[in-house]
Design a protein around this motif. Structure first.
Motif, PDB file in Angstrom:
ATOM      1  N   ILE A   1       0.660  -1.303   0.010  1.00 30.86           N
ATOM      2  CA  ILE A   1      -0.056  -0.053   0.096  1.00 30.86           C
ATOM      3  C   ILE A   1       0.851   1.046   0.062  1.00 30.86           C
ATOM      4  O   ILE A   1       0.290   2.188  -0.358  1.00 30.86           O
ATOM      5  CB  ILE A   1      -1.104   0.033   1.268  1.00 30.86           C
ATOM      6  CG1 ILE A   1      -0.141   0.221   2.531  1.00 30.86           C
ATOM      7  CG2 ILE A   1      -1.703  -1.316   1.239  1.00 30.86           C
ATOM      8  CD1 ILE A   1      -1.060   0.386   3.787  1.00 30.86           C
ATOM      9  N   PHE A   2       2.144   1.117   0.319  1.00 25.75           N
ATOM     10  CA  PHE A   2       3.055   2.362   0.404  1.00 25.75           C
ATOM     11  C   PHE A   2       3.591   2.737  -1.125  1.00 25.75           C
ATOM     12  O   PHE A   2       4.353   3.525  -0.967  1.00 25.75           O
ATOM     13  CB  PHE A   2       3.891   1.930   1.272  1.00 25.75           C
ATOM     14  CG  PHE A   2       3.563   2.050   2.962  1.00 25.75           C
ATOM     15  CD1 PHE A   2       3.045   3.196   3.395  1.00 25.75           C
ATOM     16  CD2 PHE A   2       3.816   0.906   3.638  1.00 25.75           C
ATOM     17  CE1 PHE A   2       2.647   3.200   4.665  1.00 25.75           C
ATOM     18  CE2 PHE A   2       3.365   0.990   4.898  1.00 25.75           C
ATOM     19  CZ  PHE A   2       2.773   1.960   5.397  1.00 25.75           C
ATOM     20  N   VAL A   3       3.308   1.796  -2.083  1.00 19.32           N
ATOM     21  CA  VAL A   3       3.986   2.151  -3.336  1.00 19.32           C
ATOM     22  C   VAL A   3       3.864   3.338  -3.731  1.00 19.32           C
ATOM     23  O   VAL A   3       4.702   4.205  -4.386  1.00 19.32           O
ATOM     24  CB  VAL A   3       3.510   0.889  -4.151  1.00 19.32           C
ATOM     25  CG1 VAL A   3       3.977   1.205  -5.654  1.00 19.32           C
ATOM     26  CG2 VAL A   3       4.341  -0.548  -4.171  1.00 19.32           C
TER      27      VAL A   3
ATOM     28  N   CYS B   1       5.851   9.100  -5.100  1.00 22.07           N
ATOM     29  CA  CYS B   1       5.619  10.499  -5.037  1.00 22.07           C
ATOM     30  C   CYS B   1       6.884  11.273  -5.163  1.00 22.07           C
ATOM     31  O   CYS B   1       6.994  11.983  -6.167  1.00 22.07           O
ATOM     32  CB  CYS B   1       4.962  10.961  -3.774  1.00 22.07           C
ATOM     33  SG  CYS B   1       3.132  10.933  -3.901  1.00 22.07           S
ATOM     34  N   PRO B   2       7.917  11.160  -4.404  1.00 22.73           N
ATOM     35  CA  PRO B   2       9.219  11.997  -4.668  1.00 22.73           C
ATOM     36  C   PRO B   2       9.649  11.982  -6.281  1.00 22.73           C
ATOM     37  O   PRO B   2      10.072  12.871  -6.797  1.00 22.73           O
ATOM     38  CB  PRO B   2      10.330  11.688  -3.733  1.00 22.73           C
ATOM     39  CG  PRO B   2       9.471  11.010  -2.664  1.00 22.73           C
ATOM     40  CD  PRO B   2       8.197  10.285  -3.325  1.00 22.73           C
TER      41      PRO B   2
ATOM     42  N   GLY C   1      18.137   6.308  -6.311  1.00 22.44           N
ATOM     43  CA  GLY C   1      18.706   5.160  -5.695  1.00 22.44           C
ATOM     44  C   GLY C   1      17.847   4.980  -4.361  1.00 22.44           C
ATOM     45  O   GLY C   1      17.407   3.742  -3.998  1.00 22.44           O
ATOM     46  N   TYR C   2      17.388   5.950  -3.620  1.00 18.16           N
ATOM     47  CA  TYR C   2      16.690   5.959  -2.512  1.00 18.16           C
ATOM     48  C   TYR C   2      15.199   5.059  -2.674  1.00 18.16           C
ATOM     49  O   TYR C   2      14.641   4.417  -1.974  1.00 18.16           O
ATOM     50  CB  TYR C   2      16.286   7.231  -1.768  1.00 18.16           C
ATOM     51  CG  TYR C   2      17.663   7.880  -1.266  1.00 18.16           C
ATOM     52  CD1 TYR C   2      18.153   7.420   0.001  1.00 18.16           C
ATOM     53  CD2 TYR C   2      18.394   8.725  -2.044  1.00 18.16           C
ATOM     54  CE1 TYR C   2      19.355   8.110   0.504  1.00 18.16           C
ATOM     55  CE2 TYR C   2      19.483   9.306  -1.646  1.00 18.16           C
ATOM     56  CZ  TYR C   2      20.027   8.858  -0.206  1.00 18.16           C
ATOM     57  OH  TYR C   2      21.099   9.611   0.205  1.00 18.16           O
ATOM     58  N   VAL C   3      14.643   5.713  -4.024  1.00 17.88           N
ATOM     59  CA  VAL C   3      13.336   5.317  -4.164  1.00 17.88           C
ATOM     60  C   VAL C   3      13.497   3.777  -4.688  1.00 17.88           C
ATOM     61  O   VAL C   3      12.551   2.956  -4.208  1.00 17.88           O
ATOM     62  CB  VAL C   3      12.859   6.053  -5.427  1.00 17.88           C
ATOM     63  CG1 VAL C   3      11.403   5.601  -5.709  1.00 17.88           C
ATOM     64  CG2 VAL C   3      12.704   7.525  -4.976  1.00 17.88           C
TER      65      VAL C   3
ATOM     66  N   SER D   1      14.766   9.483   4.633  1.00 15.41           N
ATOM     67  CA  SER D   1      15.164   9.948   3.586  1.00 15.41           C
ATOM     68  C   SER D   1      13.976  10.185   2.431  1.00 15.41           C
ATOM     69  O   SER D   1      14.109  10.870   1.651  1.00 15.41           O
ATOM     70  CB  SER D   1      16.163   8.451   2.867  1.00 15.41           C
ATOM     71  OG  SER D   1      15.020   7.543   2.857  1.00 15.41           O
ATOM     72  N   TRP D   2      12.859   9.507   2.591  1.00 12.83           N
ATOM     73  CA  TRP D   2      11.815   9.832   1.926  1.00 12.83           C
ATOM     74  C   TRP D   2      11.185  11.116   1.972  1.00 12.83           C
ATOM     75  O   TRP D   2      10.889  11.924   1.176  1.00 12.83           O
ATOM     76  CB  TRP D   2      10.474   9.052   2.294  1.00 12.83           C
ATOM     77  CG  TRP D   2       9.369   9.158   1.596  1.00 12.83           C
ATOM     78  CD1 TRP D   2       9.041   8.424   0.472  1.00 12.83           C
ATOM     79  CD2 TRP D   2       8.167  10.065   1.862  1.00 12.83           C
ATOM     80  NE1 TRP D   2       7.774   9.060  -0.148  1.00 12.83           N
ATOM     81  CE2 TRP D   2       7.360  10.163   0.937  1.00 12.83           C
ATOM     82  CE3 TRP D   2       7.887  10.981   2.935  1.00 12.83           C
ATOM     83  CZ2 TRP D   2       6.178  11.012   0.775  1.00 12.83           C
ATOM     84  CZ3 TRP D   2       7.034  11.726   2.915  1.00 12.83           C
ATOM     85  CH2 TRP D   2       5.949  11.734   1.823  1.00 12.83           C
ATOM     86  N   GLY D   3      11.399  12.092   3.405  1.00  8.72           N
ATOM     87  CA  GLY D   3      11.070  13.008   3.577  1.00  8.72           C
ATOM     88  C   GLY D   3      11.984  14.255   2.726  1.00  8.72           C
ATOM     89  O   GLY D   3      11.565  15.235   2.237  1.00  8.72           O
TER      90      GLY D   3
END
Length: 269
Positions: A151-153, A158-159, A219-221, A239-241
């Motif tokens: 569900i978090f996909v 988003c970024p 890379g983070y994504v 890191s998402w923020g």
């Protein structure tokens, strides 16, 4: 030029039907005239998954740092990284030619040229989510479980979506004035794909080169997508923020640049 950020979203929302129509047309036209048509959207990622499994597990004897040594798991990990990167790569690769390939819309004052990078993103997302469906099925079959963290996909992506559209506006504008930008972007996307931990885990990156990973916004994504899809873990929210902030800033600056330079499109073309 100062633009209210909320007006950007309002304008895109007002053109949602046009974006939807153009995105649908792009997906259909991609396979128009082929015998299997839209079925290629399912066949292509499935064949890719089979090829990656063979090449990296049989030819290169490569293993991921999960300890399982499973060839199928290795292919799934790589495939997850590739489908994530393809969203960004498809938009950025197409961006320099978006305006040049739609010159008939440039002189139409009422046509919202700014939707073109958004349409490119929607088209890339449709193809990637088809691949994601195949990936989830394979995870369920070969790994025995499908994690609820799926569900978090959309949140994880988003970024990357903000970043892709922002750079899309910038590069589509530059592509009108600097025709060589398309060749530069092609090379840059290929280099970035190799610098992104898609075919190798971050643990294999030498300590003195880790800064390249930290500077790579994709890379983070990729790592977070693997966490929520394959391993059932939460994203790295810190890191998402940071990625979200960077994505929104580039999204805004890209739009401002596009609006500032679009007045000269008709003269140059």
């Amino acid at each position: 030029m100062q633009i209210n950020p909320f007006l950007i979203f309002k304008k895109l929302w007002c053109n949602k039907e046009l974006i939807k129509s153009f995105s649908k047309r792009e997906v259909i036209s991609k396979y128009k005239g082929s015998f299997l048509g839209i079925l290629w959207s399912f066949i292509t990622p499935l064949l890719m998954l089979i090829v990656y499994t063979f090449v990296f597990s049989e030819v290169f004897k490569a293993k991921w740092s999960t300890g399982s040594g499973s060839k199928i798991e290795f292919a799934i990990i790589i495939f997850c990284g590739l489908l994530t990167f393809s969203i960004f790569g498809d938009v950025i690769s197409r961006a320099p030619s978006l305006i040049l390939s739609n010159t008939n819309y440039v002189k139409k004052v009422v046509f919202p040229l700014e939707i073109l990078p958004v349409v490119a993103l929607c088209s890339a997302l449709i193809n990637s989510f088809i691949s994601l469906g195949i990936l989830i099925i394979c995870i369920g079959i070969f790994m025995g479980t499908i994690h609820w963290t799926l569900i978090f996909v959309p949140v994880v992506l988003c970024p990357l979506m903000f970043l892709s559209v922002g750079l899309g506006w910038l590069l589509s504008s530059l592509g009108v004035y600097l025709r060589d930008i398309a060749q530069i972007v092609t090379i840059a996307v290929q280099a970035l794909m190799l610098l992104t931990p898609i075919f190798y885990p971050t643990t294999l990156i030498p300590q003195n080169l880790l800064f390249l990973y930290y500077l790579n916004p994709v890379g983070y994504v990729v790592e977070d997508m693997r966490k929520v899809i394959i391993w059932g873990k939460f994203p790295d929210w810190s890191s998402w923020g940071i990625e979200m902030l960077i994505g929104v800033v580039i999204f805004y600056l890209g739009y401002v640049w596009f609006q500032k330079t679009r007045a000269g499109f008709a003269d140059v073309i």
